[in-house]
Design a protein around this motif. Structure first.
Motif, PDB file in Angstrom:
ATOM      1  N   ILE A   1       0.910  -1.070  -0.139  1.00 41.96           N
ATOM      2  CA  ILE A   1      -0.372   0.206   0.371  1.00 41.96           C
ATOM      3  C   ILE A   1       0.737   1.302   0.072  1.00 41.96           C
ATOM      4  O   ILE A   1       0.421   1.863  -0.817  1.00 41.96           O
ATOM      5  N   THR A   2       1.850   0.902   0.984  1.00 49.59           N
ATOM      6  CA  THR A   2       2.772   2.123   0.956  1.00 49.59           C
ATOM      7  C   THR A   2       3.249   2.766  -0.779  1.00 49.59           C
ATOM      8  O   THR A   2       3.300   3.613  -1.061  1.00 49.59           O
ATOM      9  N   GLU A   3       3.555   1.664  -1.242  1.00 49.16           N
ATOM     10  CA  GLU A   3       4.016   1.891  -2.521  1.00 49.16           C
ATOM     11  C   GLU A   3       2.911   2.209  -3.266  1.00 49.16           C
ATOM     12  O   GLU A   3       3.483   2.721  -4.537  1.00 49.16           O
ATOM     13  N   ALA A   4       2.389   1.758  -3.643  1.00 52.05           N
ATOM     14  CA  ALA A   4       0.892   2.135  -4.621  1.00 52.05           C
ATOM     15  C   ALA A   4       0.436   4.108  -4.297  1.00 52.05           C
ATOM     16  O   ALA A   4       0.743   4.440  -4.844  1.00 52.05           O
ATOM     17  N   VAL A   5       1.092   5.127  -2.685  1.00 51.80           N
ATOM     18  CA  VAL A   5       0.599   5.482  -2.716  1.00 51.80           C
ATOM     19  C   VAL A   5       1.870   6.384  -3.500  1.00 51.80           C
ATOM     20  O   VAL A   5       1.445   7.711  -3.983  1.00 51.80           O
ATOM     21  N   MET A   6       3.068   5.990  -2.453  1.00 50.88           N
ATOM     22  CA  MET A   6       4.610   6.630  -3.312  1.00 50.88           C
ATOM     23  C   MET A   6       4.338   6.935  -5.362  1.00 50.88           C
ATOM     24  O   MET A   6       4.535   7.520  -5.922  1.00 50.88           O
ATOM     25  N   GLU A   7       3.622   5.308  -5.910  1.00 54.96           N
ATOM     26  CA  GLU A   7       3.489   5.920  -7.283  1.00 54.96           C
ATOM     27  C   GLU A   7       2.858   6.775  -7.686  1.00 54.96           C
ATOM     28  O   GLU A   7       3.543   7.903  -8.497  1.00 54.96           O
ATOM     29  N   VAL A   8       1.519   7.307  -6.843  1.00 54.73           N
ATOM     30  CA  VAL A   8       0.961   8.312  -7.330  1.00 54.73           C
ATOM     31  C   VAL A   8       1.795   9.644  -6.761  1.00 54.73           C
ATOM     32  O   VAL A   8       1.869  11.025  -7.373  1.00 54.73           O
ATOM     33  N   TRP A   9       2.373   9.570  -5.804  1.00 56.89           N
ATOM     34  CA  TRP A   9       3.207  11.297  -5.065  1.00 56.89           C
ATOM     35  C   TRP A   9       4.459  10.941  -5.799  1.00 56.89           C
ATOM     36  O   TRP A   9       4.667  12.216  -5.707  1.00 56.89           O
ATOM     37  N   GLN A  10       5.382  10.250  -6.048  1.00 52.11           N
ATOM     38  CA  GLN A  10       6.254  10.252  -6.820  1.00 52.11           C
ATOM     39  C   GLN A  10       7.345  11.273  -6.194  1.00 52.11           C
ATOM     40  O   GLN A  10       7.687  12.211  -6.100  1.00 52.11           O
ATOM     41  N   PRO A  11       7.554  10.521  -4.816  1.00 53.17           N
ATOM     42  CA  PRO A  11       8.641  11.267  -3.954  1.00 53.17           C
ATOM     43  C   PRO A  11      10.063  11.186  -4.425  1.00 53.17           C
ATOM     44  O   PRO A  11      10.266  10.324  -5.417  1.00 53.17           O
ATOM     45  N   THR A  12      10.936  12.294  -3.878  1.00 51.40           N
ATOM     46  CA  THR A  12      12.844  11.816  -4.957  1.00 51.40           C
ATOM     47  C   THR A  12      13.266  12.362  -3.486  1.00 51.40           C
ATOM     48  O   THR A  12      12.562  12.504  -2.439  1.00 51.40           O
ATOM     49  N   PRO A  13      14.467  11.579  -3.534  1.00 49.39           N
ATOM     50  CA  PRO A  13      15.864  11.993  -2.354  1.00 49.39           C
ATOM     51  C   PRO A  13      15.352  13.685  -2.017  1.00 49.39           C
ATOM     52  O   PRO A  13      15.929  13.971  -1.377  1.00 49.39           O
TER      53      PRO A  13
END
Ligand code: KIV
Ligand code: ZN
Length: 552
Positions: A190-202
């Motif tokens: 579920i975390t990776e699914a949210v990350m997929e939307v928000w596209q965080p970067t370093p």
């Protein structure tokens, strides 16, 4: 209770992490802190804080050094929304402080939440949905896929509205609520699914908050879960891994500390652990635990009493007297052996001979957080001579000789025992005065004169013996020797002065002196006496009579 609890309860299944790394690590730096007092703490109050109280607590949190503060749940009520608006419109939030707001993954709530942040300098939008099997089954009646869809939909709704926050530096945060009761593989999904939307970067990280919403396992299990996530979630370097522990098993602090070893970067909690049920993590404890290991926590608790006062006033909660660092009694020793050790430790510390704090029974110097040494020792029936002597010395400058402490300690103790309560320094001084200084007895002093000549001192003491006037005249190499000689001439059983010491009580010409004298009679019995007078010689004579009266 059940005879066989295993019929009803089961242990939480551990995470498989045979090569866990966290047990071999040590903490060397402070995490980023986020206070959730104004949201999670506030939600747990029978009477939530009003806007004025939230403002006062907010200002205290800022002064303490918090740079991330979850200020509320602005979509939940008008008070919450208004509070946010006042913080922003009245410029109450310093530019370097992130205002964090919590929201569920629901469109109407997200709308209002974003609206509440317009004009903020820095904002964290914290979205959560619950992920544990019990929450999926009981509360939502949803499959894992449906739960993931809720999170993804919410993440998109937030992303789509970020344009409204022009001029605001925004950071996004996601919490798989009830994380510690969730299968780690599902938490990752579920975390990776949210990350997929928000596209965080370093460079533009998002916060992944891992709530121990309800403590269901031992703290090492939480640490395993944190390490597992840190090692397995994709794109870890684009995440700030945050921990949010509660305290149901009373191990919230341990879980957070082990979680930091396991790779956590950030800690959410409240002052003194206010929060639902048994509370949130106590930020003060974790910060001070770092401090006592020589690590600067980046938070300033120099005036912990003052912070506690604001907290108690605003929340209506009280900090228990044994609460770590902040409790009224945590720098207080009642037991005699502890008092003695503390007294010796503080004395050694005051010489400057030790580089590192190593005072028995005191984990830190109470002074560092605005507590004072005189608070350290109080006296009750369990106390020993060390505590009694410490209070007389620190509050009144009365420096009892060591051996006299051994005599007066039990006398004071009996009295304290009889009273059945703690006594103040003033009460102890009263006991000392009654026992030694003002004690009526066989002998009383009317007048004392000396003259010297030919290498000798002659004295004439006008005394009352059992109320009858007598004159004691003698000769010796000093006033006391002359007095002892005079008593001998009068037929008083032989005694000698075994100890003599004296010091000023206070400063200035009019200051009194106190003399301590120990007399020893022909049978080897010893008694202490003390005398106070503005005249040094008179103080000594009074001390001799005090000792003789106690010997009689
Ligand atoms: O305890 C919890 O899980 C929470 C979340 C909303 C982070 O407070
Ligand atoms: Zn919480």
């Amino acid at each position: 209770m059940l005879k066989n609890p295993s019929e009803k309860y089961r242990a939480f299944p551990p995470v498989s992490l045979p090569d866990r790394q966290w047990p071999n690590r040590v903490l060397t730096k402070a995490p980023a802190w986020c206070s959730v007092d104004l949201r999670d703490g506030n939600q747990a109050l029978a009477v939530p804080m009003n806007v004025g109280q939230k403002l006062e607590l907010f200002q205290t949190l800022v002064r303490t050094g918090f740079k991330e503060i979850e200020v509320g749940f602005p979509s939940a009520s008008n008070t919450e929304f208004t509070f946010n608006r006042r913080l922003i419109e009245e410029g109450r939030a310093p530019a370097d402080v992130w205002l964090q707001v919590l929201v569920q993954a629901r469109e109407d709530l997200i709308e209002r939440t974003v609206e509440s942040l317009v004009g903020a300098k820095r904002a964290i939008i914290h979205m959560y949905n619950s992920t544990s099997p019990a929450q999926r089954r009981v509360v939502f009646g949803m499959t894992k896929d449906q739960i993931v869809k809720v999170a993804v939909k919410g993440a998109k709704m937030i992303k789509d509205r970020l344009g409204r926050l022009e001029g605001t530096e925004v950071r996004l945060q996601y919490s798989p609520e009830s994380f510690s009761a969730t299968e780690v593989e599902f938490a990752k999904e579920i975390t990776e699914a949210v990350m997929e939307v928000w596209q965080p970067t370093p460079e533009r990280k998002m916060i992944l908050n891992l709530p121990d919403t309800v403590e269901v396992a031992m703290p090492n299990v939480y640490a395993d879960q944190v390490e597992w996530m840190c090692r397995n979630v994709k794109n870890r370097e684009s995440l700030i891994v945050s921990m949010h522990t509660h305290n149901d098993r009373s191990t919230g602090t341990a879980a957070t500390e082990l979680g930091l070893l396991a790779g956590g970067d950030r800690v959410e909690g409240t002052l003194f652990g206010n929060g639902e049920r048994t509370g949130n993590l106590d930020l003060v404890t974790v910060a001070m635990n770092l401090y006592m290991h020589g690590i600067s926590p980046g938070l300033d608790f120099s005036d912990l009493n003052g912070i506690r006062e604001v907290y108690e006033r605003c929340t209506g909660m009280t900090v228990p007297p044994r609460h770590p660092y902040a409790g009224e009694l945590v720098f207080t020793a009642f037991s005699g052996s502890h008092q003695d050790a503390i007294k010796k430790g503080l004395a050694e510390w005051s010489t400057g001979s030790q580089k590192y704090w190593d005072v028995p029974y005191l984990t830190i110097d109470p002074n560092d957080i605005g507590r004072e040494y005189h608070e350290v020792i109080r006296v009750n029936g369990q106390s020993g001579k060390g505590g009694v002597a410490f209070l007389l010395e620190s509050e009144f400058g009365i420096l009892l000789p060591k051996e006299m402490q051994r005599e007066f300690g039990p006398i004071a103790n009996n009295e304290v025992d009889r009273l059945g309560r703690e006594v103040s320094g003033a009460e102890l001084k009263g006991m000392f005065w009654r026992e030694y200084i003002e004690r009526p007895g066989l002998w009383a002093l009317e007048d004392f004169r000396t003259e010297s000549g030919g290498g000798a001192v002659r004295c004439e003491a006008r005394l009352l013996r059992n109320g009858d006037a007598v004159v004691v005249a003698g000769e010796g190499n000093g006033p006391l020797a002359a007095l002892v000689h005079g008593f001998g001439k009068l037929g008083v059983p032989r005694f000698e002065i075994a100890h003599y010491s004296q010091h000023a009580l206070g400063e200035g010409e009019e200051a009194a002196a106190i003399t301590y004298i120990q007399v020893k009679d022909g049978e080897g019995r010893v008694r202490w006496g003390a005398g106070v007078d503005t005249n040094i010689e008179m103080a000594s004579v009074r001390a001799v009579l005090s000792a003789l009266n106690r010997l009689a």
